[in-house]
Design a protein around this motif. Structure first.
Motif, PDB file in Angstrom:
ATOM      1  N   ARG A 171       7.669  -9.817  -3.750  1.00 49.37           N
ATOM      2  CA  ARG A 171       8.485  -9.914  -5.136  1.00 49.37           C
ATOM      3  C   ARG A 171       7.451 -10.635  -6.094  1.00 49.37           C
ATOM      4  N   ASP A 172       6.916 -11.684  -5.716  1.00 49.13           N
ATOM      5  CA  ASP A 172       6.143 -12.566  -6.810  1.00 49.13           C
ATOM      6  C   ASP A 172       4.700 -11.824  -6.977  1.00 49.13           C
ATOM      7  N   GLU A 173       4.359 -11.391  -5.967  1.00 50.02           N
ATOM      8  CA  GLU A 173       2.957 -10.500  -6.197  1.00 50.02           C
ATOM      9  C   GLU A 173       3.060  -9.323  -6.892  1.00 50.02           C
ATOM     10  N   LEU A 174       4.264  -8.690  -6.819  1.00 49.58           N
ATOM     11  CA  LEU A 174       4.561  -7.431  -7.640  1.00 49.58           C
ATOM     12  C   LEU A 174       4.873  -7.896  -9.091  1.00 49.58           C
ATOM     13  N   HIS A 175       5.595  -8.908  -9.241  1.00 45.60           N
ATOM     14  CA  HIS A 175       5.769  -9.414 -10.914  1.00 45.60           C
ATOM     15  C   HIS A 175       4.495  -9.906 -11.453  1.00 45.60           C
ATOM     16  N   ALA A 176       3.531 -10.361 -10.620  1.00 47.17           N
ATOM     17  CA  ALA A 176       2.461 -11.072 -11.362  1.00 47.17           C
ATOM     18  C   ALA A 176       1.593  -9.776 -11.668  1.00 47.17           C
ATOM     19  N   TYR A 177       1.381  -8.757 -10.925  1.00 45.52           N
ATOM     20  CA  TYR A 177       0.448  -7.487 -11.296  1.00 45.52           C
ATOM     21  C   TYR A 177       1.193  -6.667 -12.392  1.00 45.52           C
ATOM     22  N   VAL A 178       2.718  -6.622 -12.319  1.00 43.19           N
ATOM     23  CA  VAL A 178       3.289  -5.975 -13.484  1.00 43.19           C
ATOM     24  C   VAL A 178       3.150  -6.865 -14.900  1.00 43.19           C
ATOM     25  N   GLU A 179       3.055  -7.959 -14.793  1.00 43.01           N
ATOM     26  CA  GLU A 179       2.866  -8.828 -15.901  1.00 43.01           C
ATOM     27  C   GLU A 179       1.269  -8.612 -16.538  1.00 43.01           C
ATOM     28  N   LEU A 180       0.343  -8.374 -15.631  1.00 46.49           N
ATOM     29  CA  LEU A 180      -0.997  -8.210 -15.742  1.00 46.49           C
ATOM     30  C   LEU A 180      -1.164  -7.075 -16.346  1.00 46.49           C
ATOM     31  N   GLY A 181      -0.288  -6.208 -16.411  1.00 45.88           N
ATOM     32  CA  GLY A 181      -0.283  -4.694 -16.790  1.00 45.88           C
ATOM     33  C   GLY A 181      -0.882  -3.615 -15.779  1.00 45.88           C
ATOM     34  N   LEU A 182      -0.717  -4.137 -14.572  1.00 42.66           N
ATOM     35  CA  LEU A 182      -1.458  -3.222 -13.488  1.00 42.66           C
ATOM     36  C   LEU A 182      -0.547  -2.103 -13.371  1.00 42.66           C
ATOM     37  N   TYR A 183      -1.039  -0.747 -13.039  1.00 40.17           N
ATOM     38  CA  TYR A 183      -0.258   0.210 -12.493  1.00 40.17           C
ATOM     39  C   TYR A 183      -0.338  -0.338 -10.935  1.00 40.17           C
ATOM     40  N   ILE A 184       0.880   0.589 -10.290  1.00 44.33           N
ATOM     41  CA  ILE A 184       1.218   0.118  -8.813  1.00 44.33           C
ATOM     42  C   ILE A 184       0.960   1.333  -7.999  1.00 44.33           C
ATOM     43  N   GLY A 185       0.236   1.377  -7.110  1.00 42.58           N
ATOM     44  CA  GLY A 185       0.202   2.594  -6.061  1.00 42.58           C
ATOM     45  C   GLY A 185       0.842   2.180  -4.761  1.00 42.58           C
ATOM     46  N   ILE A 186       1.949   3.311  -4.571  1.00 44.20           N
ATOM     47  CA  ILE A 186       2.676   3.173  -3.311  1.00 44.20           C
ATOM     48  C   ILE A 186       2.277   4.294  -2.443  1.00 44.20           C
ATOM     49  N   THR A 187       2.218   3.726  -0.955  1.00 42.30           N
ATOM     50  CA  THR A 187       1.866   4.675   0.083  1.00 42.30           C
ATOM     51  C   THR A 187       3.051   4.926   0.944  1.00 42.30           C
ATOM     52  N   GLY A 188       2.688   5.430   1.969  1.00 40.06           N
ATOM     53  CA  GLY A 188       3.561   5.643   3.171  1.00 40.06           C
ATOM     54  C   GLY A 188       4.305   4.274   3.929  1.00 40.06           C
ATOM     55  N   TRP A 189       3.568   3.126   3.430  1.00 41.76           N
ATOM     56  CA  TRP A 189       3.998   2.170   3.910  1.00 41.76           C
ATOM     57  C   TRP A 189       5.722   1.695   3.585  1.00 41.76           C
ATOM     58  N   ILE A 190       6.101   2.405   2.444  1.00 40.91           N
ATOM     59  CA  ILE A 190       7.491   2.308   2.210  1.00 40.91           C
ATOM     60  C   ILE A 190       8.310   3.093   3.369  1.00 40.91           C
TER      61      ILE A 190
END
Ligand SMILES: [Zn+2]
Length: 271
Positions: free
Chosen positions: A156-175
């Motif tokens: 969660r912390d990592e995701l929120h930091a990336y979103v805050e930085l304006g990054l796009y997020i790539g989701i794979t079959g890891w989900i």
């Protein structure tokens, strides 16, 4: 749909890449961004993209290979990036999970490629594994305009930091992995809808709940709809909507609709 990350120059695709691309097309994955992970692989990705209509490539050096970088590396990537089929710089970043390259080397060449992306006005395709918060600090200080944290697997912390930085997020079959990807089912809801991108990371990360499992468990872009459905289910939204949104996001991110100069080999000779 657009698979924003497929390693189609991997040896496992050597014999049947044309069939793999055709199968992706039949599955509704009309466009594939072929990941470049070294100067050599980026050149191969560019060649492959030049031979197929809806294929594009990235040019960069994966952190695993940072120790092999030298004075000529950046110039070589820059040269590759001039090709109209090369739509992003990367993959580049930090991998403190496998640690195939010393951290100082990884950081040096990550920063250099971020700066190159900015100089060339190209989006960045970023890899980060067990490297938060250092990864975020570097992205924040170099501040690229447009970048995607590909194959997001963090917390969660990592995701929120990336979103805050304006990054796009790539989701794979890891989900789709009930052992190590469960947390993503909830976390994907925290990704702004206009910054969500989908990818297979083929031939890696074959969805664990895909039945039957493909031969040699090789992942391929035709399985992207499986990832889409898992993401849509987690978001509790129709998968058609998520497909349309993520396709729109990827088209905008990589500038796939922008007019491009024709490939050098196709340029008409001066009269
Ligand atoms: Zn990666």
């Amino acid at each position: 749909m657009i698979d924003i990350g497929a390693n189609l120059t991997h040896a496992s695709f050597h014999d049947d890449v044309t069939d793999v691309i055709a199968r992706a097309h039949v599955a509704g994955v009309s466009t594939i961004i072929v990941t470049g992970t070294s100067v050599e692989e980026s050149k191969a990705a560019q060649d492959l993209a030049s031979r197929h209509e809806n294929l594009w490539a990235t040019a960069g050096v994966h952190p695993h290979h940072a120790r092999e970088c030298n004075q000529g590396t950046l110039g070589a990537i820059k040269e590759l990036a001039k090709h109209p089929r090369v739509v992003a710089i990367g993959e580049c970043g930090l991998d403190f999970n496998r640690n195939y390259s010393p951290h100082p080397d990884q950081e040096k060449w990550f920063i250099a490629q971020l700066e190159l992306g900015i100089e060339l006005g190209k989006p960045l395709f970023l890899h980060s594994r067990d490297a938060h918060p250092r990864f975020s600090q570097i992205v924040k200080s170099v501040n690229p305009k447009k970048a995607v944290a590909h194959c997001f697997t963090g917390g969660r912390d990592e995701l929120h930091a990336y979103v805050e930085l304006g990054l796009y997020i790539g989701i794979t079959g890891w989900i789709c992995d009930e052992r190590r990807g469960r947390h993503l089912l909830e976390l994907v809801r925290d990704i702004p809808p206009d910054r969500l991108l989908l990818e297979t990371d083929s031939p890696y990360l074959t969805p664990r709940d895909l039945h039957p499992q493909p031969k040699a468990r090789r992942n391929e872009p035709a399985f992207l709809p499986h990832v889409l459905k898992a993401v849509a289910k987690a978001l509790r939204r129709p998968h058609e909507e998520i497909a349309a949104e993520t396709t729109r996001n990827a088209t905008a991110f990589f500038g796939l609709n922008e007019p491009r100069p024709s490939a050098p080999e196709k340029r008409p000779l001066a009269a």
